[in-house]
Write a protein that holds these residues in place. Structure first.
Motif, PDB file in Angstrom:
ATOM      1  N   GLU A   1       3.726  20.911   5.368  1.00 35.74           N
ATOM      2  CA  GLU A   1       2.521  21.191   4.572  1.00 35.74           C
ATOM      3  C   GLU A   1       2.468  20.400   3.274  1.00 35.74           C
ATOM      4  N   GLU A   2       3.510  19.662   2.945  1.00 39.48           N
ATOM      5  CA  GLU A   2       3.542  18.885   1.703  1.00 39.48           C
ATOM      6  C   GLU A   2       3.444  17.399   2.008  1.00 39.48           C
ATOM      7  N   PHE A   3       2.658  16.697   1.207  1.00 38.14           N
ATOM      8  CA  PHE A   3       2.524  15.246   1.306  1.00 38.14           C
ATOM      9  C   PHE A   3       3.799  14.613   0.755  1.00 38.14           C
ATOM     10  N   THR A   4       4.419  13.714   1.533  1.00 36.61           N
ATOM     11  CA  THR A   4       5.726  13.176   1.152  1.00 36.61           C
ATOM     12  C   THR A   4       5.801  11.659   1.358  1.00 36.61           C
ATOM     13  N   LEU A   5       6.980  11.143   1.117  1.00 45.90           N
ATOM     14  CA  LEU A   5       7.296   9.744   1.399  1.00 45.90           C
ATOM     15  C   LEU A   5       6.900   9.366   2.823  1.00 45.90           C
ATOM     16  N   ALA A   6       7.106  10.274   3.762  1.00 47.17           N
ATOM     17  CA  ALA A   6       6.765   9.986   5.158  1.00 47.17           C
ATOM     18  C   ALA A   6       5.280   9.687   5.319  1.00 47.17           C
ATOM     19  N   ASP A   7       4.442  10.373   4.564  1.00 44.72           N
ATOM     20  CA  ASP A   7       3.002  10.142   4.645  1.00 44.72           C
ATOM     21  C   ASP A   7       2.604   8.846   3.947  1.00 44.72           C
ATOM     22  N   CYS A   8       3.350   8.480   2.915  1.00 40.45           N
ATOM     23  CA  CYS A   8       3.119   7.179   2.279  1.00 40.45           C
ATOM     24  C   CYS A   8       3.352   6.064   3.299  1.00 40.45           C
ATOM     25  N   ALA A   9       4.380   6.231   4.137  1.00 39.47           N
ATOM     26  CA  ALA A   9       4.675   5.241   5.175  1.00 39.47           C
ATOM     27  C   ALA A   9       3.664   5.316   6.308  1.00 39.47           C
ATOM     28  N   ALA A  10       3.292   6.536   6.682  1.00 33.35           N
ATOM     29  CA  ALA A  10       2.380   6.722   7.816  1.00 33.35           C
ATOM     30  C   ALA A  10       1.000   6.141   7.552  1.00 33.35           C
ATOM     31  N   SER A  11       0.529   6.227   6.330  1.00 32.91           N
ATOM     32  CA  SER A  11      -0.850   5.832   6.024  1.00 32.91           C
ATOM     33  C   SER A  11      -1.160   4.398   6.430  1.00 32.91           C
ATOM     34  N   PRO A  12      -0.480   3.391   5.860  1.00 35.29           N
ATOM     35  CA  PRO A  12      -0.796   2.022   6.287  1.00 35.29           C
ATOM     36  C   PRO A  12      -0.314   1.720   7.701  1.00 35.29           C
ATOM     37  N   SER A  13       0.780   2.372   8.130  1.00 37.66           N
ATOM     38  CA  SER A  13       1.301   2.120   9.473  1.00 37.66           C
ATOM     39  C   SER A  13       0.256   2.457  10.523  1.00 37.66           C
ATOM     40  N   LEU A  14      -0.271   3.675  10.468  1.00 40.36           N
ATOM     41  CA  LEU A  14      -1.256   4.105  11.458  1.00 40.36           C
ATOM     42  C   LEU A  14      -2.611   3.438  11.247  1.00 40.36           C
TER      43      LEU A  14
ATOM     44  N   GLN B   1       0.824  -1.208   0.000  1.00 38.54           N
ATOM     45  CA  GLN B   1       0.000   0.000   0.000  1.00 38.54           C
ATOM     46  C   GLN B   1       0.857   1.257   0.000  1.00 38.54           C
ATOM     47  N   LYS B   2       1.943   1.217   0.733  1.00 35.74           N
ATOM     48  CA  LYS B   2       2.850   2.375   0.787  1.00 35.74           C
ATOM     49  C   LYS B   2       3.309   2.773  -0.614  1.00 35.74           C
ATOM     50  N   VAL B   3       3.671   1.792  -1.425  1.00 42.22           N
ATOM     51  CA  VAL B   3       4.111   2.072  -2.790  1.00 42.22           C
ATOM     52  C   VAL B   3       2.928   2.442  -3.679  1.00 42.22           C
ATOM     53  N   LEU B   4       1.802   1.768  -3.497  1.00 36.83           N
ATOM     54  CA  LEU B   4       0.614   2.110  -4.283  1.00 36.83           C
ATOM     55  C   LEU B   4       0.226   3.568  -4.093  1.00 36.83           C
ATOM     56  N   ILE B   5       0.327   4.066  -2.868  1.00 40.97           N
ATOM     57  CA  ILE B   5       0.007   5.473  -2.602  1.00 40.97           C
ATOM     58  C   ILE B   5       0.883   6.378  -3.465  1.00 40.97           C
TER      59      ILE B   5
ATOM     60  N   ASP C   1       9.943   8.595   7.616  1.00 44.56           N
ATOM     61  CA  ASP C   1       9.625   7.350   6.912  1.00 44.56           C
ATOM     62  C   ASP C   1      10.127   6.159   7.716  1.00 44.56           C
ATOM     63  N   ARG C   2      11.370   6.255   8.201  1.00 44.47           N
ATOM     64  CA  ARG C   2      11.936   5.183   9.009  1.00 44.47           C
ATOM     65  C   ARG C   2      11.182   5.042  10.332  1.00 44.47           C
ATOM     66  N   PHE C   3      10.776   6.157  10.913  1.00 48.20           N
ATOM     67  CA  PHE C   3      10.054   6.092  12.177  1.00 48.20           C
ATOM     68  C   PHE C   3       8.759   5.299  12.023  1.00 48.20           C
ATOM     69  N   PHE C   4       8.005   5.606  10.984  1.00 48.61           N
ATOM     70  CA  PHE C   4       6.729   4.900  10.804  1.00 48.61           C
ATOM     71  C   PHE C   4       6.952   3.423  10.504  1.00 48.61           C
TER      72      PHE C   4
ATOM     73  N   LEU D   1      -5.173  11.231   6.482  1.00 41.42           N
ATOM     74  CA  LEU D   1      -4.567  10.218   5.609  1.00 41.42           C
ATOM     75  C   LEU D   1      -5.655   9.357   4.954  1.00 41.42           C
ATOM     76  N   LEU D   2      -6.629   8.951   5.744  1.00 42.83           N
ATOM     77  CA  LEU D   2      -7.715   8.119   5.214  1.00 42.83           C
ATOM     78  C   LEU D   2      -8.541   8.857   4.163  1.00 42.83           C
ATOM     79  N   ALA D   3      -8.599  10.177   4.278  1.00 39.28           N
ATOM     80  CA  ALA D   3      -9.361  10.974   3.311  1.00 39.28           C
ATOM     81  C   ALA D   3      -8.557  11.306   2.062  1.00 39.28           C
ATOM     82  N   ARG D   4      -7.261  11.088   2.096  1.00 49.85           N
ATOM     83  CA  ARG D   4      -6.428  11.373   0.927  1.00 49.85           C
ATOM     84  C   ARG D   4      -6.807  10.398  -0.190  1.00 49.85           C
ATOM     85  N   PRO D   5      -7.140  10.876  -1.394  1.00 52.27           N
ATOM     86  CA  PRO D   5      -7.627   9.970  -2.448  1.00 52.27           C
ATOM     87  C   PRO D   5      -6.721   8.781  -2.742  1.00 52.27           C
ATOM     88  N   SER D   6      -5.405   8.980  -2.706  1.00 54.72           N
ATOM     89  CA  SER D   6      -4.489   7.887  -3.022  1.00 54.72           C
ATOM     90  C   SER D   6      -4.598   6.760  -2.004  1.00 54.72           C
ATOM     91  N   PHE D   7      -4.667   7.116  -0.718  1.00 53.59           N
ATOM     92  CA  PHE D   7      -4.773   6.081   0.310  1.00 53.59           C
ATOM     93  C   PHE D   7      -6.189   5.529   0.390  1.00 53.59           C
TER      94      PHE D   7
END
Length: 219
Positions: free
Chosen positions: A155-168, A15-19, A98-101, A191-197
């Motif tokens: 304020e920008e959606f990044t790699l960290a948010d790609c990791a955070a989405s499925p993690s959280l 999912q992280k990559v799909l996002i 990204d590593r933290f999540f 994150l759940l409302a973001r169209p990609s996730f």
């Protein structure tokens, strides 16, 4: 040859990559792995004998590990959404999150899932106890870290948010984020409302019965 992604819709790292792919509207072929899709397994194992997914294939190049895949996509197949900042210091902050999540949210959750998959009640309880302890620490840190931010690094959606989405997403199923952590709960909701996730979540919905701890009737 177009891009191909080997993985499973219910897999957090897939999912992280799909996002990342969905964020930029990147064209690719999804090759689902699992007992219902034996036609993909042999080629996946040939390309990556470690047998971990996701795996991105670009021509004859095989790219493994979700964070590396996303960085590769930005280099080789960039789109309108830049998931790593151009500034090296800002990019380092994103990589840290990204590593933290992955290490402090996803990994403890996986320990609970692995314990449940054994079918052993003792190991299930041990996994849940370990995950709960670690996730409570991570949640408390994130509650402070995310204050005043829309996304993980600002304020920008990044790699960290790609990791955070499925993690959280999955962590909250295992150890509910306390009501008192309003910042973290609001971030998970964004994150759940973001169209990609949201798309990745819907694609994985049919597989929820596979969650060994029992998927809650929400999200």
């Amino acid at each position: 040859m177009s891009l191909a992604l080997y993985g499973h819709p219910f897999s957090a790292y897939t999912q992280k990559v799909l996002i990342a792919l969905y964020e930029n509207g990147t064209s690719f072929e999804f090759r689902c792995l699992g007992p219902d899709f034996p036609q993909h397994s042999a080629e996946w194992q040939r390309r990556w004998p470690v047998r971990k997914f996701p795996l991105l294939v670009d021509g004859e190049r095989n790219i493994a590990e979700s964070s590396i895949i996303i960085e590769y996509l930005q280099l080789a197949h960039p789109g309108p959404v830049r998931l790593l900042p151009a500034d090296p210091t800002a990019a380092l902050d994103v990589r840290f999150l990204d590593r933290f999540f992955d290490l402090h949210v996803m990994r403890p959750g996986q320990r609970a899932v692995d314990g449940a998959l054994t079918g052993d009640p003792v190991r299930r309880a041990e996994g849940l106890a370990f995950a709960t302890k670690k996730l409570e620490i991570a949640y408390a840190w994130l509650e402070k870290q995310l204050a005043g931010r829309t996304w993980a690094a600002g304020e920008e959606f990044t790699l960290a948010d790609c990791a955070a989405s499925p993690s959280l997403f999955y962590a909250d199923w295992i150890c509910r984020i306390p009501e008192t952590f309003s910042v973290l709960r609001a971030y998970r909701a964004r994150l759940l409302a973001r169209p990609s996730f949201a798309r990745a979540v819907e694609e994985a919905r049919p597989f929820r019965p596979l969650f060994p701890l029992g998927a809650p009737e929400r999200d």
